[in-house]
Design a protein around this motif. Structure first.
Motif, PDB file in Angstrom:
ATOM      1  N   GLN A 154     -60.613 -19.562 -37.405  1.00  0.00           N
ATOM      2  CA  GLN A 154     -60.027 -20.684 -36.668  1.00  0.00           C
ATOM      3  C   GLN A 154     -60.196 -22.003 -37.433  1.00  0.00           C
ATOM      4  N   ALA A 155     -61.363 -22.185 -38.056  1.00  0.00           N
ATOM      5  CA  ALA A 155     -61.658 -23.436 -38.749  1.00  0.00           C
ATOM      6  C   ALA A 155     -60.958 -23.549 -40.104  1.00  0.00           C
ATOM      7  N   THR A 156     -60.464 -22.434 -40.628  1.00  0.00           N
ATOM      8  CA  THR A 156     -59.848 -22.466 -41.958  1.00  0.00           C
ATOM      9  C   THR A 156     -58.369 -22.093 -41.863  1.00  0.00           C
ATOM     10  N   LEU A 157     -58.064 -20.825 -41.954  1.00  0.00           N
ATOM     11  CA  LEU A 157     -56.671 -20.377 -41.972  1.00  0.00           C
ATOM     12  C   LEU A 157     -55.908 -20.745 -40.705  1.00  0.00           C
ATOM     13  N   GLY A 158     -56.548 -20.567 -39.556  1.00  0.00           N
ATOM     14  CA  GLY A 158     -55.875 -20.859 -38.291  1.00  0.00           C
ATOM     15  C   GLY A 158     -55.521 -22.323 -38.140  1.00  0.00           C
ATOM     16  N   SER A 159     -56.488 -23.188 -38.374  1.00  0.00           N
ATOM     17  CA  SER A 159     -56.212 -24.625 -38.227  1.00  0.00           C
ATOM     18  C   SER A 159     -55.249 -25.106 -39.310  1.00  0.00           C
ATOM     19  N   ALA A 160     -55.316 -24.521 -40.491  1.00  0.00           N
ATOM     20  CA  ALA A 160     -54.368 -24.884 -41.557  1.00  0.00           C
ATOM     21  C   ALA A 160     -52.948 -24.470 -41.176  1.00  0.00           C
ATOM     22  N   ALA A 161     -52.797 -23.284 -40.592  1.00  0.00           N
ATOM     23  CA  ALA A 161     -51.466 -22.829 -40.167  1.00  0.00           C
ATOM     24  C   ALA A 161     -50.895 -23.775 -39.125  1.00  0.00           C
ATOM     25  N   PHE A 162     -51.703 -24.154 -38.138  1.00  0.00           N
ATOM     26  CA  PHE A 162     -51.190 -25.071 -37.118  1.00  0.00           C
ATOM     27  C   PHE A 162     -50.842 -26.429 -37.732  1.00  0.00           C
ATOM     28  N   ALA A 163     -51.633 -26.892 -38.682  1.00  0.00           N
ATOM     29  CA  ALA A 163     -51.334 -28.174 -39.336  1.00  0.00           C
ATOM     30  C   ALA A 163     -49.969 -28.122 -40.020  1.00  0.00           C
ATOM     31  N   VAL A 164     -49.656 -26.996 -40.652  1.00  0.00           N
ATOM     32  CA  VAL A 164     -48.345 -26.828 -41.300  1.00  0.00           C
ATOM     33  C   VAL A 164     -47.240 -26.811 -40.246  1.00  0.00           C
ATOM     34  N   PHE A 165     -47.442 -26.079 -39.166  1.00  0.00           N
ATOM     35  CA  PHE A 165     -46.430 -26.030 -38.107  1.00  0.00           C
ATOM     36  C   PHE A 165     -46.190 -27.425 -37.531  1.00  0.00           C
ATOM     37  N   ARG A 166     -47.271 -28.149 -37.267  1.00  0.00           N
ATOM     38  CA  ARG A 166     -47.160 -29.504 -36.712  1.00  0.00           C
ATOM     39  C   ARG A 166     -46.406 -30.403 -37.682  1.00  0.00           C
ATOM     40  N   LEU A 167     -46.733 -30.337 -38.957  1.00  0.00           N
ATOM     41  CA  LEU A 167     -46.084 -31.160 -39.968  1.00  0.00           C
ATOM     42  C   LEU A 167     -44.598 -30.839 -40.079  1.00  0.00           C
ATOM     43  N   ARG A 168     -44.256 -29.549 -40.053  1.00  0.00           N
ATOM     44  CA  ARG A 168     -42.858 -29.118 -40.162  1.00  0.00           C
ATOM     45  C   ARG A 168     -42.084 -29.294 -38.863  1.00  0.00           C
ATOM     46  N   GLY A 169     -42.828 -29.367 -37.734  1.00  0.00           N
ATOM     47  CA  GLY A 169     -42.173 -29.423 -36.437  1.00  0.00           C
ATOM     48  C   GLY A 169     -41.520 -28.105 -36.079  1.00  0.00           C
ATOM     49  N   GLN A 170     -42.054 -27.026 -36.638  1.00  0.00           N
ATOM     50  CA  GLN A 170     -41.472 -25.696 -36.437  1.00  0.00           C
ATOM     51  C   GLN A 170     -42.547 -24.646 -36.662  1.00  0.00           C
ATOM     52  N   MET A 171     -42.553 -23.641 -35.798  1.00  0.00           N
ATOM     53  CA  MET A 171     -43.486 -22.529 -35.933  1.00  0.00           C
ATOM     54  C   MET A 171     -42.713 -21.264 -36.287  1.00  0.00           C
ATOM     55  N   THR A 172     -43.331 -20.433 -37.062  1.00  0.00           N
ATOM     56  CA  THR A 172     -42.796 -19.095 -37.305  1.00  0.00           C
ATOM     57  C   THR A 172     -43.931 -18.102 -37.092  1.00  0.00           C
ATOM     58  N   HIS A 173     -43.624 -17.058 -36.347  1.00  0.00           N
ATOM     59  CA  HIS A 173     -44.604 -15.999 -36.112  1.00  0.00           C
ATOM     60  C   HIS A 173     -43.851 -14.736 -35.760  1.00  0.00           C
ATOM     61  N   GLY A 174     -44.539 -13.618 -35.794  1.00  0.00           N
ATOM     62  CA  GLY A 174     -43.924 -12.350 -35.422  1.00  0.00           C
ATOM     63  C   GLY A 174     -43.507 -12.382 -33.959  1.00  0.00           C
ATOM     64  N   LEU A 175     -42.223 -12.283 -33.704  1.00  0.00           N
ATOM     65  CA  LEU A 175     -41.708 -12.471 -32.350  1.00  0.00           C
ATOM     66  C   LEU A 175     -41.952 -11.282 -31.426  1.00  0.00           C
TER      67      LEU A 175
END
Length: 151
Positions: free
Chosen positions: A61-82
């Protein structure tokens, strides 16, 4: 084929749910029926209040997870397995009707909006502020819109 416009906030989600209530056809382009898609989205919102059943490690959560959310927030878009369920979440209904799922997701969003207490850490992203959790929910739902047809 994707439903547009994409939601950008929880208020947009509520307006989108109004659209689904009025629709004559709502179809998921994934292996999940709409009942499952809507329940999955509602589970995510509810679990931000009640807790996620199988969180990733604190280190993740403190590394990969929070980094992924930071990218989603910056891009304004999320991608994940639907069609990836939330780890440990109850099984999803695979029924034909979508309107009960609309009501279920509406209740979850309204509950989140009215909630004034602490939020639970996201299973992958870890602790999020109220603003970031609202954004995470909106981005999550918008990502699912990529595979939803509304007529």
């Amino acid at each position: 084929m994707a439903d547009t416009p994409k939601v950008q906030s929880l208020d947009d989600v509520l307006r989108w749910l109004d659209k689904l209530d009025r629709a004559t056809l709502v179809h998921s382009g994934t292996a999940w029926k709409m009942s499952a898609v809507l329940e999955h989205m509602a589970q995510s919102v509810d679990m931000s209040l009640d807790g996620f059943p199988e969180p990733k490690s604190t280190l993740f959560q403190a590394t990969l997870g929070s980094a992924a959310f930071a990218v989603f927030r910056l891009r304004g878009q999320m991608t994940h397995g639907l069609t990836e369920p939330i780890p440990g979440a109850p099984s999803l209904p695979q029924t034909e009707g979508w309107k009960p799922g609309v009501a279920r997701l509406r209740t979850a969003v309204q509950r989140f909006q009215a909630h004034t207490g602490p939020l639970q850490p996201h299973f992958a992203y870890g602790a999020l502020s109220r603003t970031d959790f609202a954004l995470a929910h909106a981005l999550h739902i918008a990502n699912h819109q990529d595979e939803i047809l509304v007529a």
